[in-house]
Design a protein around this motif. Sequence first.
Motif, PDB file in Angstrom:
ATOM      1  N   VAL A 131      33.798  -4.001 -21.865  1.00 26.66           N
ATOM      2  CA  VAL A 131      32.376  -3.676 -21.644  1.00 26.66           C
ATOM      3  C   VAL A 131      32.182  -2.160 -21.604  1.00 26.66           C
ATOM      4  O   VAL A 131      31.256  -1.612 -22.219  1.00 26.66           O
ATOM      5  CB  VAL A 131      31.876  -4.330 -20.336  1.00 26.66           C
ATOM      6  CG1 VAL A 131      30.507  -3.796 -19.957  1.00 26.66           C
ATOM      7  CG2 VAL A 131      31.834  -5.842 -20.490  1.00 26.66           C
ATOM      8  N   ILE A 132      33.085  -1.458 -20.901  1.00 24.94           N
ATOM      9  CA  ILE A 132      33.005   0.003 -20.845  1.00 24.94           C
ATOM     10  C   ILE A 132      33.079   0.578 -22.259  1.00 24.94           C
ATOM     11  O   ILE A 132      32.277   1.445 -22.641  1.00 24.94           O
ATOM     12  CB  ILE A 132      34.151   0.566 -19.968  1.00 24.94           C
ATOM     13  CG1 ILE A 132      33.893   0.263 -18.495  1.00 24.94           C
ATOM     14  CG2 ILE A 132      34.302   2.076 -20.186  1.00 24.94           C
ATOM     15  CD1 ILE A 132      35.048   0.646 -17.585  1.00 24.94           C
ATOM     16  N   THR A 134      32.360  -0.897 -25.113  1.00 27.36           N
ATOM     17  CA  THR A 134      31.157  -1.223 -25.877  1.00 27.36           C
ATOM     18  C   THR A 134      30.036  -0.248 -25.533  1.00 27.36           C
ATOM     19  O   THR A 134      29.322   0.255 -26.402  1.00 27.36           O
ATOM     20  CB  THR A 134      30.700  -2.656 -25.562  1.00 27.36           C
ATOM     21  OG1 THR A 134      31.821  -3.522 -25.674  1.00 27.36           O
ATOM     22  CG2 THR A 134      29.628  -3.104 -26.525  1.00 27.36           C
ATOM     23  N   LEU A 135      29.897   0.013 -24.233  1.00 27.54           N
ATOM     24  CA  LEU A 135      28.847   0.926 -23.764  1.00 27.54           C
ATOM     25  C   LEU A 135      29.035   2.319 -24.376  1.00 27.54           C
ATOM     26  O   LEU A 135      28.096   2.902 -24.933  1.00 27.54           O
ATOM     27  CB  LEU A 135      28.913   0.995 -22.235  1.00 27.54           C
ATOM     28  CG  LEU A 135      27.682   1.571 -21.543  1.00 27.54           C
ATOM     29  CD1 LEU A 135      26.523   0.606 -21.692  1.00 27.54           C
ATOM     30  CD2 LEU A 135      27.977   1.832 -20.070  1.00 27.54           C
ATOM     31  N   LEU A 138      28.335   2.219 -28.170  1.00 23.65           N
ATOM     32  CA  LEU A 138      26.909   2.148 -28.503  1.00 23.65           C
ATOM     33  C   LEU A 138      26.248   3.502 -28.329  1.00 23.65           C
ATOM     34  O   LEU A 138      25.451   3.933 -29.162  1.00 23.65           O
ATOM     35  CB  LEU A 138      26.218   1.104 -27.618  1.00 23.65           C
ATOM     36  CG  LEU A 138      26.484  -0.356 -27.995  1.00 23.65           C
ATOM     37  CD1 LEU A 138      25.892  -1.293 -26.943  1.00 23.65           C
ATOM     38  CD2 LEU A 138      25.889  -0.674 -29.352  1.00 23.65           C
ATOM     39  N   LEU A 139      26.585   4.193 -27.221  1.00 22.83           N
ATOM     40  CA  LEU A 139      25.970   5.504 -26.977  1.00 22.83           C
ATOM     41  C   LEU A 139      26.368   6.500 -28.056  1.00 22.83           C
ATOM     42  O   LEU A 139      25.571   7.324 -28.495  1.00 22.83           O
ATOM     43  CB  LEU A 139      26.382   6.029 -25.594  1.00 22.83           C
ATOM     44  CG  LEU A 139      25.721   5.311 -24.414  1.00 22.83           C
ATOM     45  CD1 LEU A 139      26.356   5.739 -23.106  1.00 22.83           C
ATOM     46  CD2 LEU A 139      24.227   5.605 -24.398  1.00 22.83           C
ATOM     47  N   GLY A 154      31.306   9.690 -18.560  1.00 26.99           N
ATOM     48  CA  GLY A 154      32.059   8.529 -18.109  1.00 26.99           C
ATOM     49  C   GLY A 154      33.162   8.929 -17.143  1.00 26.99           C
ATOM     50  O   GLY A 154      33.393   8.268 -16.128  1.00 26.99           O
TER      51      GLY A 154
END
Lengths: 421, 263
Positions: A131-132, A134-135, A138-139, A154
């Motif tokens: 999930v990290i 993917t985040l 995406l950014l 991050g």
Amino acid sequence: MTVVTSAAQPPVEAGEERASLPAYARNYVARVRGGDIGALPAVLGLIVLCVGFGIAKPVFFSAINFANLFTQGAQVTAIAMGLIFVLLLGEIDLSAGFASGVCAAVLAVLVTNQHQPWYVAVLAALVTGAVIGTLIGLLVAKVGIPSFVVTLAGFLAFQGLLLVLVKNGTNIAVTDPVIKAIDFDGLVPPVVGWVLLVVAVVGFAGVQLMRRRKRAARGLAAEPLSVIALRVGALAVIAGAAVYVLNLERSRNAIVNSVRGVPLVVLILGVIAVALTFVLSRTAYGRHIYAVGGNREAARRAGINVDRIRISVFVIGSTMAAIGGVIAASRANSVDPNTGGSTVLLYAVGAAVIGGTSLFGGKGRVLDAVLGGALMAVIENGMGLMGVSSGIKYLFTGGVLLIAAGVDALSRRRAAATGLR
Amino acid sequence: MTATPLLEVRGINKSFGPVQVLRDVDFAIYPGEVTALVGDNGAGKSTLVKCIGGIHPIDSGEYHFEGTPVSVHSPRDASGLGVEIVYQDLALCDNLDIVQNMFLGRERRNGLVLDEVTMEQLATETLAGLSVRTVKSVRQLVASLSGGQRQTVAIAKAVLWNSKVVILDEPTAALGVAQTAQVLELVRRLADTGHAVVLISHNMNDVFAVSDRIAALYLGRMAAQVKASDVTYAQIVELITAGRSGDLGLTPAVADITNGAQS
């Protein structure tokens, strides 16, 4: 004009050029002199440092210390393997260290505070990593923020998240026997170790021979058998020696508690390294990663979904960081606010670069992370044995990293001059 | 020489906002021929090619392929028809070898695994079919190739996909004398193997060396499309710079209007 041939009669020309072992060796020497040095600096560095530490502190070569090398370097190597994918695109992930800390904390909270079984906790840690990633992806890919900035944010935010998860500095113990086995006391039984070694060597030889036969059958230039034999032999000798040493008795009190065998984490990382190498070098997805790293516009015009590739490498990077986090939690038997902190990320980036992966993208292999990670572990361990202060240790590590980057830069300049790479 | 064009566009108009770049352009490409597309900077050569390649949608006009009207809205449509464009910046990956570049994005696979053997074989055959003898090994990194060799790889990549139309955007612009000759030879061979080739070039020597037909664009209008053997060097230069030459090209009135509209 340039030298003639190939197209018209390729098998003859290529066959002549590559037929013999000496020709192969000459070819390799020419490539190295031309600036295509690959992992050579890391290998030479490993040999020099091992010999140096071995002479200064004979205990460096003891079976127990040899086993320590693997368990100490495991977290950094795992993170570095994931970073290779990110670096191949010319991106960077500064958050990998604390991302691994956050994933370790998720594991610890679930397994210790929530009394979940180990597999649920490990799965949750890996999903957290994905999930990290993917985040971040995406950014970077969709919003267009440079990866340096996203992952710097991050780096800070995950540090905070880690503190929140461990309730501002309490230390969560991880006592689950399965998780502890991963990188603390898990050993592969000596007999199984030997069997796995034979399987690995035979498998490697089989893959190489099959590729050779397939190429020869289609009339393409095939490697000489002697080169394959040499390669397989080298693997058998090096891995065999490692398994032999790791199978020696390491316990001071063997009757009470025998400690023999390959640490489980070596097997885990070995399997992951083989799988990731397969992905990078044998699948279309891996090919597309190199293409996007080499020339993004060319990749886009070739119909490759560049955004998807960019997101996916961050997912792989952070998932590998999660695996690093699980390993760290296992090794320390606990998770605290510093898990994945301090030098972990920088060592991981350093491992990838020392191994020969370029920060500019397009060049790198999973093996680089393994070699670089080994070098980092040797420095850390050897300096520890020498009893030098942390200050000297950091100075030395910094120097080694600088030398590696310098060798890379010089070889690249040379490669540009000779038109190689 | 075939009578029916393989690809033909008629009355193409294309504007970018208030600027009309192409006005009623007719353009036909024939199989087995090299058609040179010439024109001064800003005449609309690249725009015309991008319309044909589906990168720019056309405002109005007809697009015929093999005699039947088709609609081309994306590069995918164009490559589906067999139209491949080799751009000036070749779009090759330096860190990949020749085979890997030629199959980029369309890799052959055996299930999950790349079928390297088949790809290497096909790449070798394609290069051999074009009588390319300048590359030592198809496993060389593109970084190690010369400009002419890169152009060769880019062109070979375009013909690998059973393409029927190959459009080359200034393939010799950055090359030396020997390499230019080599690439022109390749262009000629492409046509001889049945491809319809479009060659965009500023170099009249190149144009006359290989072309069967010459199409001259002048400020967004097709000034003339003639056989190369029917015109002289000077006439083409006049067509490029003034839009007309003797009884060739735009009528004086149209040329003046075009001029007025642009200036």
